[in-house]
Scaffold this motif. Structure first.
Motif, PDB file in Angstrom:
ATOM      1  N   ASP A 154       0.844  -1.201   0.000  1.00 53.84           N
ATOM      2  CA  ASP A 154       0.000   0.000   0.000  1.00 53.84           C
ATOM      3  C   ASP A 154       0.877   1.248   0.000  1.00 53.84           C
ATOM      4  N   SER A 155       1.294   1.679  -1.189  1.00 52.27           N
ATOM      5  CA  SER A 155       2.205   2.817  -1.298  1.00 52.27           C
ATOM      6  C   SER A 155       1.521   4.142  -0.989  1.00 52.27           C
ATOM      7  N   GLN A 156       0.196   4.201  -1.075  1.00 50.24           N
ATOM      8  CA  GLN A 156      -0.509   5.445  -0.780  1.00 50.24           C
ATOM      9  C   GLN A 156      -0.494   5.741   0.711  1.00 50.24           C
ATOM     10  N   ARG A 157      -0.634   4.719   1.543  1.00 45.79           N
ATOM     11  CA  ARG A 157      -0.754   4.937   2.992  1.00 45.79           C
ATOM     12  C   ARG A 157       0.558   4.763   3.749  1.00 45.79           C
ATOM     13  N   PHE A 158       1.453   3.912   3.235  1.00 50.02           N
ATOM     14  CA  PHE A 158       2.589   3.516   4.057  1.00 50.02           C
ATOM     15  C   PHE A 158       3.935   3.778   3.401  1.00 50.02           C
ATOM     16  N   TYR A 159       4.899   4.139   4.223  1.00 52.82           N
ATOM     17  CA  TYR A 159       6.292   4.144   3.804  1.00 52.82           C
ATOM     18  C   TYR A 159       6.795   2.702   3.764  1.00 52.82           C
ATOM     19  N   SER A 160       7.718   2.433   2.852  1.00 51.03           N
ATOM     20  CA  SER A 160       8.337   1.117   2.769  1.00 51.03           C
ATOM     21  C   SER A 160       9.774   1.258   2.301  1.00 51.03           C
ATOM     22  N   TYR A 161      10.697   0.900   3.164  1.00 49.38           N
ATOM     23  CA  TYR A 161      12.115   0.921   2.798  1.00 49.38           C
ATOM     24  C   TYR A 161      12.399  -0.135   1.735  1.00 49.38           C
ATOM     25  N   ARG A 162      11.786  -1.294   1.862  1.00 52.36           N
ATOM     26  CA  ARG A 162      11.994  -2.365   0.882  1.00 52.36           C
ATOM     27  C   ARG A 162      11.534  -1.933  -0.506  1.00 52.36           C
ATOM     28  N   ARG A 163      10.454  -1.216  -0.575  1.00 50.93           N
ATOM     29  CA  ARG A 163       9.899  -0.791  -1.857  1.00 50.93           C
ATOM     30  C   ARG A 163      10.634   0.405  -2.447  1.00 50.93           C
ATOM     31  N   ASP A 164      10.940   1.412  -1.610  1.00 51.43           N
ATOM     32  CA  ASP A 164      11.396   2.704  -2.118  1.00 51.43           C
ATOM     33  C   ASP A 164      12.833   3.066  -1.787  1.00 51.43           C
ATOM     34  N   GLY A 165      13.459   2.393  -0.825  1.00 51.11           N
ATOM     35  CA  GLY A 165      14.812   2.792  -0.436  1.00 51.11           C
ATOM     36  C   GLY A 165      14.766   4.050   0.409  1.00 51.11           C
ATOM     37  N   GLN A 166      15.093   5.187  -0.166  1.00 50.35           N
ATOM     38  CA  GLN A 166      15.026   6.443   0.594  1.00 50.35           C
ATOM     39  C   GLN A 166      13.565   6.828   0.774  1.00 50.35           C
ATOM     40  N   THR A 167      13.145   6.923   2.040  1.00 54.39           N
ATOM     41  CA  THR A 167      11.731   7.175   2.320  1.00 54.39           C
ATOM     42  C   THR A 167      11.577   7.643   3.752  1.00 54.39           C
ATOM     43  N   GLY A 168      10.345   7.934   4.151  1.00 52.92           N
ATOM     44  CA  GLY A 168      10.082   8.425   5.493  1.00 52.92           C
ATOM     45  C   GLY A 168       9.817   7.304   6.484  1.00 52.92           C
ATOM     46  N   ARG A 169       9.380   7.718   7.673  1.00 46.99           N
ATOM     47  CA  ARG A 169       9.077   6.759   8.730  1.00 46.99           C
ATOM     48  C   ARG A 169       7.730   7.089   9.367  1.00 46.99           C
ATOM     49  N   MET A 170       6.980   6.044   9.674  1.00 45.79           N
ATOM     50  CA  MET A 170       5.724   6.176  10.399  1.00 45.79           C
ATOM     51  C   MET A 170       5.976   5.931  11.868  1.00 45.79           C
ATOM     52  N   ALA A 171       5.051   6.358  12.706  1.00 45.66           N
ATOM     53  CA  ALA A 171       5.188   6.163  14.146  1.00 45.66           C
ATOM     54  C   ALA A 171       4.030   5.320  14.665  1.00 45.66           C
ATOM     55  N   THR A 172       4.355   4.425  15.578  1.00 48.08           N
ATOM     56  CA  THR A 172       3.343   3.654  16.300  1.00 48.08           C
ATOM     57  C   THR A 172       3.498   3.988  17.774  1.00 48.08           C
ATOM     58  N   LEU A 173       2.408   4.434  18.399  1.00 49.67           N
ATOM     59  CA  LEU A 173       2.465   5.103  19.703  1.00 49.67           C
ATOM     60  C   LEU A 173       1.478   4.489  20.672  1.00 49.67           C
ATOM     61  N   ILE A 174       1.860   4.485  21.956  1.00 45.88           N
ATOM     62  CA  ILE A 174       0.947   4.026  22.999  1.00 45.88           C
ATOM     63  C   ILE A 174       1.226   4.800  24.273  1.00 45.88           C
ATOM     64  N   TRP A 175       0.144   5.087  25.026  1.00 42.96           N
ATOM     65  CA  TRP A 175       0.304   5.850  26.261  1.00 42.96           C
ATOM     66  C   TRP A 175      -0.868   5.566  27.190  1.00 42.96           C
ATOM     67  N   LEU A 176      -0.700   5.988  28.432  1.00 43.86           N
ATOM     68  CA  LEU A 176      -1.748   5.886  29.448  1.00 43.86           C
ATOM     69  C   LEU A 176      -2.340   7.258  29.696  1.00 43.86           C
ATOM     70  N   GLU A 177      -3.651   7.326  29.778  1.00 40.79           N
ATOM     71  CA  GLU A 177      -4.304   8.564  30.193  1.00 40.79           C
ATOM     72  C   GLU A 177      -4.485   8.554  31.691  1.00 40.79           C
ATOM     73  N   SER A 178      -4.595   9.741  32.250  1.00 42.29           N
ATOM     74  CA  SER A 178      -4.748   9.856  33.724  1.00 42.29           C
ATOM     75  C   SER A 178      -6.065   9.245  34.191  1.00 42.29           C
TER      76      SER A 178
END
Length: 249
Positions: A225-249
């Motif tokens: 899915d090149s529209q939604r995701f970065y892929s080093y394997r596909r594109d070489g020079q490319t960006g990075r996505m973040a996966t995040l998790i946290w606790l709310e008070s």
């Protein structure tokens, strides 16, 4: 106001105070080949663009940028407990403090999120094949004070089993450490002596062996899915996505 960020929210039975998202490449200001929501500061993108992108993410999630526990990832097994000063060299983080965001950057490698069913601890791991094979997920599981049966995990966007061609050294490394690892490799349709690897299957095997049977996700392919995701394997020079998790008070 409608958000421009295309955020993936895990479908898993996490407690209410556990929040998690995975970004896509949409909604930022980076120019090709990093277009557009590149969050990685180590991929030769314009630092100002990365700063704007991280600011947009922080605003979307109602955090100050200092709340994000960015790591200098090296495909290892080091885990840090947040909060921590600076940008530590590590491939996993965990916290029991509300408002501290565990953050993993990827562009094909597997991001894995964790929490306990009581909602007292969260964690995130960067599991490329080297870190996965070396035991980064087991390190995270061992950091929890809850019994392993009370831990749940979510597998985020990564290179899919139909795209991850590897050499025999990768298969051999996993087989040397896992009784069932051969099940995750297929020779169908690849170069002679090479294999197609299912990193999602390998992660589930490692988690199950560590005592974590409640595992969700694992159905998104970054390469396809090149529209939604970065892929080093596909594109070489490319960006990075973040996966995040946290606790709310």
């Amino acid at each position: 106001m409608t958000s421009e960020l295309d955020l993936i929210r895990p479908d898993w039975p996490a407690p209410d105070r556990v929040r998690a998202v995975s970004t896509t490449r949409l909604g930022g200001v980076s120019q090709p080949p990093w277009h557009s929501l590149n969050l990685g500061s180590h991929v030769q993108d314009d630092p100002q663009h990365v700063s704007v992108n991280r600011g947009r993410l922080a605003s979307e999630l109602a955090f100050e940028q200092g709340a994000f526990g960015w790591l200098s990832q090296v495909h290892g097994t080091e885990l840090v407990t947040l909060p921590v000063d600076g940008v530590p060299v590590a491939d996993a983080s965990t916290t029991t403090q509300a408002g501290q965001v565990c953050a993993i950057l990827t562009a094909d490698c597997l991001p894995v999120l964790f929490c306990d069913r009581a909602g007292t601890q969260v964690a995130a791991a960067h599991a490329g094949w080297r870190g996965l094979c070396a035991g980064v997920l087991e390190q995270v599981v061992a950091s929890f004070t809850a019994p392993t049966g009370e831990i749940i995990a979510w597998l985020g966007p990564a290179i899919g089993p139909g795209q991850f061609e590897v050499g025999p050294e990768v298969r051999d490394a996993f087989i040397a450490t896992g009784d069932r690892a051969a099940e995750a490799f297929s020779t169908s349709g690849v170069r002679p002596g090479h294999f197609m690897a299912d990193i999602y299957c390998l992660a589930r095997q490692r988690l199950e062996k560590a005592g974590v049977s409640a595992v969700y996700g694992g159905d998104l392919c970054t390469v396809s899915d090149s529209q939604r995701f970065y892929s080093y394997r596909r594109d070489g020079q490319t960006g990075r996505m973040a996966t995040l998790i946290w606790l709310e008070s």
